[in-house]
Design a protein around this motif. Structure first.
Motif, PDB file in Angstrom:
ATOM      1  N   THR A 293      83.105  74.653  52.419  1.00 47.23           N
ATOM      2  CA  THR A 293      83.371  74.349  53.830  1.00 47.23           C
ATOM      3  C   THR A 293      82.871  75.448  54.762  1.00 47.23           C
ATOM      4  OG1 THR A 293      85.600  75.270  53.587  1.00 47.23           O
ATOM      5  CG2 THR A 293      85.353  72.884  53.367  1.00 47.23           C
ATOM      6  N   GLN A 294      83.041  76.714  54.357  1.00 49.66           N
ATOM      7  CA  GLN A 294      82.625  77.832  55.203  1.00 49.66           C
ATOM      8  C   GLN A 294      81.160  78.196  55.007  1.00 49.66           C
ATOM      9  OE1 GLN A 294      85.287  81.189  54.767  1.00 49.66           O
ATOM     10  NE2 GLN A 294      87.062  79.866  54.516  1.00 49.66           N
ATOM     11  N   GLY A 295      80.557  77.717  53.928  1.00 51.84           N
ATOM     12  CA  GLY A 295      79.174  78.071  53.627  1.00 51.84           C
ATOM     13  C   GLY A 295      78.334  76.857  53.285  1.00 51.84           C
ATOM     14  N   ILE A 296      77.285  77.089  52.482  1.00 49.34           N
ATOM     15  CA  ILE A 296      76.341  76.011  52.165  1.00 49.34           C
ATOM     16  C   ILE A 296      76.732  75.247  50.909  1.00 49.34           C
ATOM     17  CG2 ILE A 296      74.433  77.258  53.258  1.00 49.34           C
ATOM     18  CD1 ILE A 296      73.437  77.953  50.422  1.00 49.34           C
ATOM     19  N   GLY A 297      77.692  75.772  50.130  1.00 53.57           N
ATOM     20  CA  GLY A 297      78.072  75.129  48.875  1.00 53.57           C
ATOM     21  C   GLY A 297      77.175  75.572  47.733  1.00 53.57           C
ATOM     22  N   THR A 298      77.707  75.559  46.527  1.00 52.86           N
ATOM     23  CA  THR A 298      76.940  76.049  45.374  1.00 52.86           C
ATOM     24  C   THR A 298      75.794  75.107  45.004  1.00 52.86           C
ATOM     25  OG1 THR A 298      78.565  75.026  43.883  1.00 52.86           O
ATOM     26  CG2 THR A 298      78.843  77.374  44.393  1.00 52.86           C
ATOM     27  N   TRP A 299      75.939  73.800  45.276  1.00 51.67           N
ATOM     28  CA  TRP A 299      74.853  72.876  44.943  1.00 51.67           C
ATOM     29  C   TRP A 299      73.600  73.231  45.736  1.00 51.67           C
ATOM     30  CZ3 TRP A 299      71.410  69.516  47.083  1.00 51.67           C
ATOM     31  CH2 TRP A 299      70.776  68.615  46.214  1.00 51.67           C
TER      32      TRP A 299
ATOM     33  N   HIS B  46      63.779  91.474  56.288  1.00 54.86           N
ATOM     34  CA  HIS B  46      64.912  91.948  55.498  1.00 54.86           C
ATOM     35  C   HIS B  46      65.321  90.883  54.474  1.00 54.86           C
ATOM     36  CE1 HIS B  46      65.186  94.501  59.098  1.00 54.86           C
ATOM     37  NE2 HIS B  46      65.810  95.379  58.332  1.00 54.86           N
ATOM     38  N   ILE B  47      65.207  91.214  53.203  1.00 55.75           N
ATOM     39  CA  ILE B  47      65.613  90.311  52.129  1.00 55.75           C
ATOM     40  C   ILE B  47      67.012  90.705  51.674  1.00 55.75           C
ATOM     41  CG2 ILE B  47      65.091  89.507  49.797  1.00 55.75           C
ATOM     42  CD1 ILE B  47      62.151  89.955  50.395  1.00 55.75           C
ATOM     43  N   ARG B  48      67.858  89.714  51.423  1.00 54.09           N
ATOM     44  CA  ARG B  48      69.255  90.014  51.150  1.00 54.09           C
ATOM     45  C   ARG B  48      69.807  89.154  50.025  1.00 54.09           C
ATOM     46  NH1 ARG B  48      73.450  86.894  53.545  1.00 54.09           N
ATOM     47  NH2 ARG B  48      72.691  84.799  53.996  1.00 54.09           N
ATOM     48  N   SER B  49      70.935  89.609  49.480  1.00 55.17           N
ATOM     49  CA  SER B  49      71.709  88.809  48.539  1.00 55.17           C
ATOM     50  C   SER B  49      72.877  88.216  49.308  1.00 55.17           C
ATOM     51  CB  SER B  49      72.235  89.686  47.384  1.00 55.17           C
ATOM     52  OG  SER B  49      73.021  88.909  46.495  1.00 55.17           O
ATOM     53  N   PRO B  50      73.088  86.904  49.238  1.00 53.32           N
ATOM     54  CA  PRO B  50      74.166  86.295  50.024  1.00 53.32           C
ATOM     55  C   PRO B  50      75.544  86.702  49.512  1.00 53.32           C
ATOM     56  CG  PRO B  50      73.205  84.690  48.538  1.00 53.32           C
ATOM     57  CD  PRO B  50      72.339  85.900  48.460  1.00 53.32           C
ATOM     58  N   PHE B  51      76.507  86.713  50.420  1.00 48.07           N
ATOM     59  CA  PHE B  51      77.893  86.958  50.029  1.00 48.07           C
ATOM     60  C   PHE B  51      78.471  85.669  49.444  1.00 48.07           C
ATOM     61  CE2 PHE B  51      77.118  90.200  53.228  1.00 48.07           C
ATOM     62  CZ  PHE B  51      77.682  91.326  52.633  1.00 48.07           C
TER      63      PHE B  51
ATOM     64  N   ASN C 242      89.798  88.667  47.514  1.00 46.52           N
ATOM     65  CA  ASN C 242      88.770  89.607  47.997  1.00 46.52           C
ATOM     66  C   ASN C 242      87.426  89.492  47.285  1.00 46.52           C
ATOM     67  OD1 ASN C 242      89.066  90.885  45.493  1.00 46.52           O
ATOM     68  ND2 ASN C 242      90.303  92.556  46.295  1.00 46.52           N
ATOM     69  N   ILE C 243      87.370  88.744  46.201  1.00 46.79           N
ATOM     70  CA  ILE C 243      86.141  88.711  45.410  1.00 46.79           C
ATOM     71  C   ILE C 243      84.991  88.044  46.165  1.00 46.79           C
ATOM     72  CG2 ILE C 243      86.513  86.495  44.231  1.00 46.79           C
ATOM     73  CD1 ILE C 243      85.496  87.924  41.661  1.00 46.79           C
ATOM     74  N   TYR C 244      85.321  87.183  47.125  1.00 46.74           N
ATOM     75  CA  TYR C 244      84.269  86.484  47.867  1.00 46.74           C
ATOM     76  C   TYR C 244      83.550  87.386  48.867  1.00 46.74           C
ATOM     77  CZ  TYR C 244      85.523  82.038  45.821  1.00 46.74           C
ATOM     78  OH  TYR C 244      85.733  81.018  44.924  1.00 46.74           O
TER      79      TYR C 244
END
Length: 258
Positions: free
Chosen positions: A33-39, A21-26, A205-207
């Motif tokens: 802090t909650q994710g991997i960071g944009t870098w 399953h290939i996906r687009s991340p939220f 809500n945009i995230y």
């Protein structure tokens, strides 16, 4: 293989036989802090988007080695180059895993990434030198990149709109190439602009949007704003070129199944 626009915009993962399953991340997964960071996200995108030359330059920079033999061996595919060195192989594994639902592990004997069900450990598929080019293209599609040569907007509301769309595509392919990012197409700026311009999205809500949905809605919003300006000009000055149905035209035209 080109995904259907309806599937890409849905936010769901797309199952690819013998891969997974290939996906687009939220967007919330890209938070610092909650994710991997944009870098880190930008680096993952770069690994998937870079050509052979850029990959080798990246390995030279990250390892401090000349890698002359690697560079001179033209028989090696991009997948081979990325998986020869343990550090870049693990980085690629993390990148592939981030854009998939399945767990991803390296199999040295097969020289392939094996995808498995995270709960049952059942075999799902694999990513190797034979399908890597197609897999990475599908992952880039999920991030609004490489939508296809025919995927440029059918009609832009202005030359500025066309320039903005083309700049976005160029930027997305070069995420980590430069130390200084182009501020106009910076992911944070896109989030901020859509949140303030939209009647329904805000910073609370945009995230919950996926990366693909974010860029799609951003360009749709810009397109409709351009249409509104055209309508105002038409009501004031008149003319023959204005068509009320123009706002229904898709801004991208994806040829499926290629």
């Amino acid at each position: 293989m080109k995904f259907k626009y309806e599937d890409l915009i849905s936010g769901d993962s797309i199952f690819v036989e013998n891969v997974g399953h290939i996906r687009s991340p939220f967007l919330y997964e890209l938070k610092p802090t909650q994710g991997i960071g944009t870098w880190t996200y930008n680096l993952y995108i770069s690994l998937l988007a870079w050509d052979r030359e850029k990959i080798i330059n990246f390995l030279k920079m990250s390892t401090g080695r000349k890698l002359s033999k690697l560079e001179d061996n033209t028989k090696l595919e991009v997948f081979d180059i990325l998986t020869i060195i343990e550090g870049s192989r693990e980085l690629l594994r993390k990148a592939i895993a981030f854009f998939m639902l399945e767990d991803v592990v390296w199999n040295e004997e097969d020289r392939a990434f094996i995808t498995m069900d995270g709960e049952t450990n059942d075999y799902i598929g694999r990513v190797d030198r034979n399908n890597f080019e197609e897999v990475r293209d599908m992952m880039l599609q999920m991030n609004y990149i490489n939508l296809g040569e025919s995927a440029k907007p059918l009609k832009h509301s202005s030359d500025k709109a066309r320039e903005l769309w083309e700049k976005a595509q160029e930027y997305l392919k070069k995420e980590s190439k430069k130390n200084t990012q182009e501020k106009e197409m910076n992911l944070g700026n896109i989030i901020s602009k859509l949140a303030i311009a939209s009647h329904s999205y805000n910073l609370l809500n945009i995230y919950n949007l996926t990366v693909f949905q974010l860029y799609d809605q951003f360009f749709q919003c810009g397109y409709l704003r351009g249409m509104e300006l055209n309508e105002r000009a038409y009501t004031i000055h008149g003319g023959e070129k204005f068509n009320m149905k123009d706002w229904l035209k898709p801004i991208i035209n994806i040829k499926e199944g290629e």
